[in-house]
Design a protein around this motif. Sequence first.
Motif, short mmCIF file in Angstrom:
data_model
loop_
_atom_site.label_atom_id
_atom_site.label_comp_id
_atom_site.label_asym_id
_atom_site.label_seq_id
_atom_site.Cartn_x
_atom_site.Cartn_y
_atom_site.Cartn_z
N LEU A 127 12.48 -40.71 22.87
CA LEU A 127 13.33 -41.88 22.59
C LEU A 127 14.78 -41.47 22.40
O LEU A 127 15.09 -40.29 22.22
N GLY A 128 15.65 -42.46 22.38
CA GLY A 128 17.10 -42.28 22.35
C GLY A 128 17.67 -41.20 21.47
O GLY A 128 18.41 -40.33 21.93
N SER A 129 17.39 -41.21 20.18
CA SER A 129 17.99 -40.21 19.31
C SER A 129 17.45 -38.82 19.56
O SER A 129 18.09 -37.82 19.25
N ALA A 130 16.28 -38.71 20.17
CA ALA A 130 15.77 -37.40 20.56
C ALA A 130 16.65 -36.81 21.65
O ALA A 130 16.88 -35.60 21.69
N VAL A 131 17.18 -37.65 22.52
CA VAL A 131 18.11 -37.20 23.56
C VAL A 131 19.36 -36.65 22.89
O VAL A 131 19.81 -35.54 23.20
N MET A 132 19.93 -37.40 21.97
CA MET A 132 21.15 -36.98 21.29
C MET A 132 20.93 -35.66 20.56
O MET A 132 21.73 -34.72 20.68
N ASN A 133 19.83 -35.55 19.82
CA ASN A 133 19.57 -34.32 19.07
C ASN A 133 19.24 -33.15 19.98
O ASN A 133 19.59 -32.00 19.69
N ALA A 134 18.59 -33.40 21.12
CA ALA A 134 18.35 -32.34 22.09
C ALA A 134 19.67 -31.87 22.70
O ALA A 134 19.86 -30.66 22.90
N GLU A 135 20.57 -32.79 22.99
CA GLU A 135 21.88 -32.41 23.51
C GLU A 135 22.63 -31.53 22.52
O GLU A 135 23.23 -30.51 22.91
N VAL A 136 22.60 -31.90 21.25
CA VAL A 136 23.25 -31.09 20.21
C VAL A 136 22.61 -29.70 20.16
O VAL A 136 23.30 -28.68 20.09
#
Length: 126
Positions: A67-76
Amino acid sequence: MVGLVVVSHSHTAAEGIVEIAAEMAGETNIEPVGGDGDGGIGTVPDDIESTLATADDGDGVVVLVDLGSAVMNAEVAIEMSDVEAVIADAPVLEGAVNAAVAATSPDATLSSVREQAEAARDIDKL
């Protein structure tokens, strides 16, 4: 060999997806990561970063997310990491299975494994 990391808000879900994909993965290293670190729902960049290192054997890692925030945290996590990693824009389960199969090829690259994961978007279920 290209490694895989499955990031889910639920560590249990990530483990289940890895269990299924591992049936097709041969020697491919597939690692689950997820949860908020306290047994709850969420994702933590530091946990993802350490899992990237575990999954990498030098050829890089394809990351599948739920889901969305998993993308953000994976990018970080990727930005913090020394591991060459890419996120596949793919359904997490089907993409993980496709990526696992693709990673078994002796000619597998980060790009080719990611492409096969993303090809799962076009799989019809009915």
